[in-house]
Motif scaffolding. Structure first.
Motif, PDB file in Angstrom:
ATOM      1  N   ARG A   1     -15.547  -5.458 -21.522  1.00 28.98           N
ATOM      2  CA  ARG A   1     -14.374  -5.087 -22.320  1.00 28.98           C
ATOM      3  C   ARG A   1     -13.090  -5.236 -21.500  1.00 28.98           C
ATOM      4  N   ALA A   2     -13.128  -4.805 -20.239  1.00 30.54           N
ATOM      5  CA  ALA A   2     -11.936  -4.881 -19.389  1.00 30.54           C
ATOM      6  C   ALA A   2     -11.528  -6.325 -19.132  1.00 30.54           C
ATOM      7  N   TYR A   3     -12.502  -7.170 -18.836  1.00 30.22           N
ATOM      8  CA  TYR A   3     -12.186  -8.585 -18.596  1.00 30.22           C
ATOM      9  C   TYR A   3     -11.670  -9.257 -19.870  1.00 30.22           C
ATOM     10  N   GLY A   4     -12.203  -8.840 -21.015  1.00 29.49           N
ATOM     11  CA  GLY A   4     -11.702  -9.395 -22.264  1.00 29.49           C
ATOM     12  C   GLY A   4     -10.242  -9.055 -22.484  1.00 29.49           C
ATOM     13  N   ARG A   5      -9.882  -7.808 -22.222  1.00 28.68           N
ATOM     14  CA  ARG A   5      -8.476  -7.409 -22.374  1.00 28.68           C
ATOM     15  C   ARG A   5      -7.591  -8.110 -21.357  1.00 28.68           C
ATOM     16  N   GLY A   6      -8.065  -8.210 -20.116  1.00 28.50           N
ATOM     17  CA  GLY A   6      -7.275  -8.899 -19.099  1.00 28.50           C
ATOM     18  C   GLY A   6      -7.094 -10.375 -19.394  1.00 28.50           C
ATOM     19  N   SER A   7      -8.089 -10.980 -20.040  1.00 30.76           N
ATOM     20  CA  SER A   7      -8.000 -12.408 -20.361  1.00 30.76           C
ATOM     21  C   SER A   7      -6.906 -12.701 -21.375  1.00 30.76           C
ATOM     22  N   TRP A   8      -6.574 -11.714 -22.221  1.00 32.75           N
ATOM     23  CA  TRP A   8      -5.485 -11.917 -23.163  1.00 32.75           C
ATOM     24  C   TRP A   8      -4.162 -12.161 -22.433  1.00 32.75           C
ATOM     25  N   VAL A   9      -3.989 -11.551 -21.279  1.00 34.06           N
ATOM     26  CA  VAL A   9      -2.762 -11.759 -20.499  1.00 34.06           C
ATOM     27  C   VAL A   9      -2.648 -13.214 -20.074  1.00 34.06           C
ATOM     28  N   TRP A  10      -3.764 -13.783 -19.586  1.00 33.54           N
ATOM     29  CA  TRP A  10      -3.750 -15.174 -19.142  1.00 33.54           C
ATOM     30  C   TRP A  10      -3.606 -16.133 -20.312  1.00 33.54           C
ATOM     31  N   ALA A  11      -4.259 -15.838 -21.429  1.00 31.16           N
ATOM     32  CA  ALA A  11      -4.090 -16.677 -22.615  1.00 31.16           C
ATOM     33  C   ALA A  11      -2.630 -16.697 -23.049  1.00 31.16           C
ATOM     34  N   ALA A  12      -1.990 -15.527 -23.024  1.00 34.17           N
ATOM     35  CA  ALA A  12      -0.583 -15.452 -23.413  1.00 34.17           C
ATOM     36  C   ALA A  12       0.311 -16.246 -22.466  1.00 34.17           C
ATOM     37  N   SER A  13      -0.039 -16.275 -21.171  1.00 30.32           N
ATOM     38  CA  SER A  13       0.789 -17.015 -20.215  1.00 30.32           C
ATOM     39  C   SER A  13       0.757 -18.518 -20.507  1.00 30.32           C
ATOM     40  N   TYR A  14      -0.410 -19.030 -20.894  1.00 29.07           N
ATOM     41  CA  TYR A  14      -0.499 -20.459 -21.217  1.00 29.07           C
ATOM     42  C   TYR A  14       0.196 -20.768 -22.546  1.00 29.07           C
ATOM     43  N   VAL A  15       0.059 -19.882 -23.513  1.00 26.60           N
ATOM     44  CA  VAL A  15       0.769 -20.070 -24.784  1.00 26.60           C
ATOM     45  C   VAL A  15       2.273 -20.076 -24.557  1.00 26.60           C
ATOM     46  N   LEU A  16       2.756 -19.205 -23.684  1.00 28.99           N
ATOM     47  CA  LEU A  16       4.186 -19.155 -23.372  1.00 28.99           C
ATOM     48  C   LEU A  16       4.650 -20.474 -22.767  1.00 28.99           C
ATOM     49  N   ARG A  17       3.872 -21.019 -21.833  1.00 25.78           N
ATOM     50  CA  ARG A  17       4.258 -22.295 -21.232  1.00 25.78           C
ATOM     51  C   ARG A  17       4.361 -23.395 -22.285  1.00 25.78           C
ATOM     52  N   VAL A  18       3.377 -23.481 -23.164  1.00 23.55           N
ATOM     53  CA  VAL A  18       3.411 -24.511 -24.205  1.00 23.55           C
ATOM     54  C   VAL A  18       4.623 -24.316 -25.105  1.00 23.55           C
ATOM     55  N   ALA A  19       4.917 -23.075 -25.455  1.00 22.61           N
ATOM     56  CA  ALA A  19       6.049 -22.789 -26.337  1.00 22.61           C
ATOM     57  C   ALA A  19       7.378 -23.190 -25.703  1.00 22.61           C
ATOM     58  N   VAL A  20       7.461 -23.125 -24.377  1.00 24.61           N
ATOM     59  CA  VAL A  20       8.694 -23.516 -23.686  1.00 24.61           C
ATOM     60  C   VAL A  20       8.710 -25.016 -23.408  1.00 24.61           C
ATOM     61  N   PHE A  21       7.589 -25.548 -22.905  1.00 25.31           N
ATOM     62  CA  PHE A  21       7.551 -26.953 -22.514  1.00 25.31           C
ATOM     63  C   PHE A  21       7.692 -27.907 -23.697  1.00 25.31           C
ATOM     64  N   LEU A  22       7.040 -27.595 -24.817  1.00 24.88           N
ATOM     65  CA  LEU A  22       6.976 -28.553 -25.917  1.00 24.88           C
ATOM     66  C   LEU A  22       8.347 -28.948 -26.459  1.00 24.88           C
ATOM     67  N   PRO A  23       9.225 -28.025 -26.817  1.00 19.88           N
ATOM     68  CA  PRO A  23      10.535 -28.455 -27.322  1.00 19.88           C
ATOM     69  C   PRO A  23      11.373 -29.195 -26.280  1.00 19.88           C
ATOM     70  N   LEU A  24      11.249 -28.801 -25.013  1.00 17.19           N
ATOM     71  CA  LEU A  24      11.983 -29.512 -23.965  1.00 17.19           C
ATOM     72  C   LEU A  24      11.452 -30.928 -23.794  1.00 17.19           C
ATOM     73  N   TYR A  25      10.131 -31.075 -23.876  1.00 20.72           N
ATOM     74  CA  TYR A  25       9.535 -32.411 -23.763  1.00 20.72           C
ATOM     75  C   TYR A  25       9.960 -33.295 -24.931  1.00 20.72           C
ATOM     76  N   LEU A  26       9.912 -32.754 -26.131  1.00 19.35           N
ATOM     77  CA  LEU A  26      10.289 -33.538 -27.313  1.00 19.35           C
ATOM     78  C   LEU A  26      11.765 -33.934 -27.269  1.00 19.35           C
ATOM     79  N   ALA A  27      12.585 -33.116 -26.609  1.00 18.64           N
ATOM     80  CA  ALA A  27      14.017 -33.412 -26.497  1.00 18.64           C
ATOM     81  C   ALA A  27      14.329 -34.290 -25.295  1.00 18.64           C
ATOM     82  N   GLY A  28      13.317 -34.591 -24.458  1.00 18.66           N
ATOM     83  CA  GLY A  28      13.538 -35.448 -23.292  1.00 18.66           C
ATOM     84  C   GLY A  28      14.370 -34.802 -22.208  1.00 18.66           C
ATOM     85  N   GLN A  29      14.294 -33.487 -22.068  1.00 19.47           N
ATOM     86  CA  GLN A  29      15.118 -32.751 -21.103  1.00 19.47           C
ATOM     87  C   GLN A  29      14.382 -32.666 -19.755  1.00 19.47           C
ATOM     88  N   VAL A  30      14.566 -33.668 -18.913  1.00 24.36           N
ATOM     89  CA  VAL A  30      13.827 -33.758 -17.659  1.00 24.36           C
ATOM     90  C   VAL A  30      14.179 -32.614 -16.711  1.00 24.36           C
TER      91      VAL A  30
END
Length: 230
Positions: free
Chosen positions: A148-177
């Motif tokens: 149970r503890a590892y499952g809850r802790g894994s949500w933190v890491w999943a959220a960190s990757y989702v955050l990166r995608v949410a930031v990177f994707l619009p910048l990539y589509l806009a060509g902002q190097v």
């Protein structure tokens, strides 16, 4: 994190943290140098793709050599250098500087999916990674509290990757190097450090009082598994 007198093998009076076990922050720092070199070379070379790629490959090679000298595993070092080379080849193939960051974007999307699926199938990746680091194989899964503890802790890491995608994707589509470079640095070692700290707090607080710690899973019958000998 509240202080505790119990130590899970990390030394007297100090609990072992996920940073101690995984060492993620150091690798994240190393991973930011080639993208920074790419952006610097690209900018100083008058938006020359070759200048950016040359700088990134030189930086990646230097990082690989330094990691080998400090005793890192050759396979992990080569994987890091290979990632830089593949990113460079993608950018050369398309002729677009922002495509140097495409591999990073795709890998973060795949990682987010993997962490979410691992939680859904009750094999949270945080438990898998820590279990491997502690040479526990699957013993931690027989401990309901740890699972149970590892499952809850894994949500933190999943959220960190989702955050990166949410930031990177619009910048990539806009060509902002340059913005991609800043985001890559800001969401690499600082985010890894934050994820390590927050997930560690989540795991520790999810364990019931009296639990012997990460190194000593308790099976459903109440037996404590012995820590593997070093």
């Amino acid at each position: 994190m509240p202080p505790t007198e119990r130590s899970d093998g990390a030394g007297a009076g100090r609990p072992e943290s996920l940073a101690d076990l995984l060492g993620g922050r150091r690798g994240a720092v190393d991973a930011t140098l080639p993208p920074v070199a790419f952006a610097a070379g690209w900018l100083l070379g008058g938006h020359s793709l070759w200048a950016g790629i040359g700088a990134a490959v030189v930086a990646g090679t230097a990082v690989a050599g330094w990691r080998l000298r400090r005793g890192d595993r050759p396979r992990s070092v080569l994987i890091g250098l290979l990632a830089v080379c593949v990113a460079a080849l993608i950018a050369l193939r398309t002729g677009r500087a922002e495509d140097f960051f495409l591999l990073q974007l795709l890998s973060n999307a795949a990682s987010a999916l993997a962490w979410l699926v691992s939680i859904a199938v009750r094999w949270p990746l945080l438990g898998v990674v820590v279990g491997v680091a502690l040479r526990q194989r699957g013993r931690w899964r027989r401990d309901p509290a740890l699972l149970r503890a590892y499952g809850r802790g894994s949500w933190v890491w999943a959220a960190s990757y989702v955050l990166r995608v949410a930031v990177f994707l619009p910048l990539y589509l806009a060509g902002q190097v340059l913005a991609l470079t800043v985001a890559r640095v800001a969401l690499s070692w600082p985010l890894v450090a934050a994820a390590l700290a927050v997930s560690w707090v989540v795991v520790r607080r999810s364990l019931p009082a009296g639990h012997p710690g990460l190194r000593h899973p308790v099976d459903r019958a109440g037996a404590v598994a012995a820590a593997p000998e070093k």
